[in-house]
Design an enzyme around this catalytic site. Structure first.
Site, mmCIF file in Angstrom:
data_model
loop_
_atom_site.group_PDB
_atom_site.id
_atom_site.type_symbol
_atom_site.label_atom_id
_atom_site.label_comp_id
_atom_site.label_asym_id
_atom_site.label_seq_id
_atom_site.Cartn_x
_atom_site.Cartn_y
_atom_site.Cartn_z
ATOM 1 C CB VAL A 1 -0.897 -0.111 0.949
ATOM 2 C CG1 VAL A 1 -1.685 1.317 1.106
ATOM 3 C CG2 VAL A 1 -1.887 -1.073 1.092
ATOM 4 C CG ASP A 2 3.690 2.302 3.208
ATOM 5 O OD1 ASP A 2 2.846 3.445 3.346
ATOM 6 O OD2 ASP A 2 4.078 1.844 4.127
ATOM 7 C CG MET A 3 6.540 0.402 -1.742
ATOM 8 S SD MET A 3 7.257 1.649 -1.123
ATOM 9 C CE MET A 3 8.263 2.344 -2.089
#
Length: 399
Positions: A169-171
């Site tokens: 999700v971050d990336m």
């Protein structure tokens, strides 16, 4: 020739992974980035997941902050806000990932900054967005995996839902953010207007699952926990144990399945009613899986990789991170970048750069991640602050 974002100045208030990596992608394409950090500690990622001696240069920080300058400013200080005001007047883009409402509380919200720079592009990255009942809640990757439905589709029925070992999700939010800022810059080029951008990790996580949500919303179909089995239900698409390891085979279409059974020496099985059609194989998936698994275990991983790949069957060895790092194709494509450490000991460090190639003016590393406050004096001088004033502000903890 020039890179796409040369001449663009970005003021980066963000920390940790998603927003810093988004800004770094633009910096790799020529943007000038000034990273604003607290004088005490700076970006929390400087000391995150660091198994070595903490010099404020943890590997995760190194991987998110290439081509940036570091300016330390205490945003809770009136004089610090005054510094930011002067800085914003020189900027094209502001990126922040504080909890929703934090920038407004600091006197640094979009409405205020727009008065300082009318054509400013202001991008906020949060877990749940700037509006709605969950705006302002703290969020990390794992929480969004849970809240977005990802974990309900990841894991084995026997062991329950699980999160991934990395931060998808971050990336993905980083790439989504970089895309949104790029569109705003293109719009500004055409119209001369700035824009407010609101990126939410939850929204991004749902977009990552667009196919699964479409299946549910239109056909009421749910994937559920399937372990390594394909969402298609085809038992010939799964992870199989070889004589010396494991491989992922994705034989879904009839021609692929026919080639797979030929490679296993079992072509005649496809003439049997339980194996004849895709529907029959799904209905009798347990039996089909046993047959395939037994055959795959008779040969080594590399024997299967060579054989199945030559037949056009999607197949891959399940590799560890160290094994992937030795993949020469990734090195040749420049996915990894090795550079001298910004620390005095002079060791090299290696990080991931970008996931694409351009034939001209592509991603380029101009400078290593900055030490905390490394460029404060330089930037303050550019803003017109005399040396003695910078020294006073530094002594008082403002910068």
């Amino acid at each position: 020739m020039s890179q796409a974002f040369e001449g663009v100045r970005i003021i980066d208030f963000s920390q940790v992974l998603a927003a810093p990596f988004a800004v770094m992608q633009l910096a790799l394409l020529g943007a000038e980035v000034i990273k604003v950090e607290n004088p005490v500690g700076g970006d929390q990622t400087r000391g995150l997941m660091n198994t070595g001696v903490d010099h404020g240069m943890a590997p995760s920080f190194l991987g998110m902050n290439l081509n940036k300058k570091s300016l330390t400013v205490n945003l809770k200080s009136p004089e610090g806000v005054a510094i930011i005001k002067q800085l914003i007047k020189t900027a094209d883009v502001v990126v922040e990932n504080f909890k929703a409402g934090t920038m407004e509380q600091l006197g640094l919200g979009y409405d205020v900054m727009q008065q300082w720079k009318p054509d400013l592009i202001f991008c906020s990255v949060t877990g749940y967005g700037q509006t709605g009942p969950r705006a302002g809640e703290a969020a990390y990757d794992g929480a969004i995996q849970a809240a977005s439905g990802m974990m309900s589709q990841n894991g084995h029925p026997s062991t329950g839902p699980t999160r991934t070992g990395y931060m998808p999700v971050d990336m993905a939010t980083a790439l989504n953010t970089a895309f949104a800022i790029s569109t705003a810059l293109y719009r500004k080029l055409r119209t001369g207007l700035g824009q407010r951008i609101d990126v939410a990790m939850l929204d991004t996580a749902v977009v990552m699952q667009a196919a699964q949500f479409s299946n549910y919303l239109n056909q009421d179909t749910l994937v559920g926990l399937r372990g390594n089995a394909s969402p298609t239900g085809q038992p010939t698409a799964n992870v199989f144990e070889t004589r010396d390891g494991n491989i992922q085979i994705t034989a879904i279409r009839q021609p692929q399945i026919e080639k797979l059974f030929a490679a296993m020496g079992l072509s005649e099985r496809l003439n049997q009613p339980d194996f004849l059609t895709p529907e029959a194989r799904i209905k009798n998936s347990a039996e089909v899986h046993v047959v395939v698994a037994k055959a795959i275990k008779t040969r080594t991983t590399m024997e299967w990789i060579v054989d199945l790949a030559s037949r056009g069957i999607p197949v891959a060895e399940i590799k560890s991170v160290p094994e992937v790092c030795e993949d020469t194709s990734l090195r040749e494509r420049g996915v990894f970048m090795t550079h001298k450490s910004p620390l005095d000991h002079g060791d090299d460090f290696t990080v991931v750069k970008a996931g694409y190639l351009l034939d001209q003016d592509g991603p380029e590393v101009r400078s290593v991640p900055p030490l905390l406050g490394q460029h404060t004096a330089e930037i303050m001088a550019d803003l017109g602050y005399p040396d003695d004033e910078v020294q006073r502000l530094n002594a008082e903890g403002v910068c």
